[in-house]
Design a protein around this motif. Structure first.
Motif, short mmCIF file in Angstrom:
data_model
loop_
_atom_site.label_atom_id
_atom_site.label_comp_id
_atom_site.label_asym_id
_atom_site.label_seq_id
_atom_site.Cartn_x
_atom_site.Cartn_y
_atom_site.Cartn_z
N UNK A 1 -3.20 21.49 6.97
CA UNK A 1 -4.54 22.11 6.99
C UNK A 1 -5.16 21.28 6.40
N UNK A 2 -5.42 20.41 5.42
CA UNK A 2 -5.95 20.17 4.54
C UNK A 2 -5.87 18.29 4.76
N UNK A 3 -5.64 18.29 5.45
CA UNK A 3 -5.74 16.43 6.86
C UNK A 3 -6.07 17.11 7.61
N UNK A 4 -5.67 18.14 7.88
CA UNK A 4 -7.64 18.61 9.36
C UNK A 4 -8.53 18.81 9.19
N UNK A 5 -8.60 18.93 7.47
CA UNK A 5 -9.94 19.33 7.17
C UNK A 5 -10.67 18.56 6.16
N UNK A 6 -9.54 17.15 6.79
CA UNK A 6 -10.38 15.83 6.00
C UNK A 6 -9.77 15.41 4.79
N UNK A 7 -8.86 15.48 4.88
CA UNK A 7 -8.63 14.99 3.51
C UNK A 7 -7.57 14.24 3.73
N UNK A 8 -7.66 12.86 2.51
CA UNK A 8 -7.09 11.82 3.60
C UNK A 8 -5.54 11.55 2.58
N UNK A 9 -5.31 11.98 1.20
CA UNK A 9 -3.58 11.40 0.62
C UNK A 9 -3.61 12.70 -0.13
N UNK A 10 -2.61 13.25 -0.09
CA UNK A 10 -2.19 14.90 -1.18
C UNK A 10 -1.64 14.13 -2.39
N UNK A 11 -1.44 14.42 -3.33
CA UNK A 11 -1.06 13.72 -4.60
C UNK A 11 0.07 14.90 -5.30
N UNK A 12 1.24 14.90 -5.59
CA UNK A 12 1.90 15.89 -6.25
C UNK A 12 1.71 15.28 -8.03
N UNK A 13 1.65 14.14 -8.20
CA UNK A 13 1.98 13.81 -9.79
C UNK A 13 1.12 13.26 -9.93
N UNK A 14 -0.40 13.84 -10.88
CA UNK A 14 -1.27 12.92 -11.52
C UNK A 14 -0.87 11.35 -11.23
N UNK A 15 0.17 11.12 -11.87
CA UNK A 15 0.59 10.00 -12.43
C UNK A 15 0.83 8.41 -11.27
N UNK A 16 0.40 9.24 -9.54
CA UNK A 16 0.46 8.39 -9.03
C UNK A 16 -0.67 8.18 -8.05
N UNK A 17 -2.04 8.45 -8.96
CA UNK A 17 -3.54 8.60 -9.03
C UNK A 17 -4.00 6.62 -8.79
N UNK A 18 -3.68 6.15 -9.83
CA UNK A 18 -3.53 4.66 -10.05
C UNK A 18 -3.36 4.13 -8.99
N UNK A 19 -1.76 4.06 -8.67
CA UNK A 19 -0.88 3.41 -8.25
C UNK A 19 -2.08 3.54 -6.63
N UNK A 20 -1.97 4.66 -5.68
CA UNK A 20 -2.89 4.78 -4.57
C UNK A 20 -3.99 4.43 -4.81
N UNK A 21 -4.82 3.82 -5.99
CA UNK A 21 -6.51 3.32 -5.94
C UNK A 21 -5.83 2.10 -6.16
N UNK A 22 -5.11 1.48 -6.53
CA UNK A 22 -4.96 0.23 -5.84
C UNK A 22 -4.34 -0.15 -4.68
#
Length: 155
Positions: free
Chosen positions: A115-136
């Motif tokens: 439902x979130x992807x259908x709403x326009x979300x591109x990525x879903x993270x389960x852990x905020x520590x994953x954010x820098x790697x995803x941004x890179x």
């Protein structure tokens, strides 16, 4: 004596906020602090941020690499109404990343992510520590795509 110009690399901009109905601020501040420590320019919209405010921030910061939206109260599905329209209209052109507690109740099913992807979300993270790697990774994808477009234009 030869003078060379030295250009400082531009800061990497991220727009950060907490979903519209959510007033949980601690994780938001910790993520902003962490990203700033890594050299990001964080436009922190704070808590209770509606989609329209994220869109306005994207218009003011067209170089933003991502919009990062947190939710701890589990009502993000309702809070993201209008995200798809903001993206389709070109007001939000960068990837949208969400994380936190994304649904109400103890049972967390896969349909919540769909439902979130259908709403326009591109990525879903389960852990905020994953954010820098995803941004890179997102930056590397953009750089590669730009290089491919440049190579095609030169052909």
């Amino acid at each position: 004596m030869r003078i060379t110009s030295h250009q400082e690399p531009t800061a990497r901009t991220v727009i950060l906020g907490v979903a519209a109905s959510d007033s949980h601020a601690v994780a938001n501040h910790l993520i902003a602090y962490s990203l700033r420590g890594l050299g990001f320019d964080v436009v922190n919209l704070g808590t209770c941020t509606p989609v329209e405010e994220f869109a306005e921030a994207c218009v003011r910061h067209p170089d933003a690499e991502a919009v990062v939206i947190g939710s701890l109260n589990g009502h993000i599905h309702e809070d993201l109404r209008g995200l798809d329209r903001a993206k389709q209209s070109g007001r939000i052109t960068c990837p949208v990343i969400v994380g936190g507690n994304l649904s109400v109740g103890s049972h967390k099913g896969g349909t919540s992510h769909d439902r979130l992807y259908a709403a326009g979300v591109d990525h879903i993270l389960s852990d905020p520590a994953e954010l820098p790697g995803l941004l890179d990774a997102l930056r590397a994808e953009r750089t590669s795509a730009a290089a491919n477009r440049t190579g095609l234009a030169a052909s």
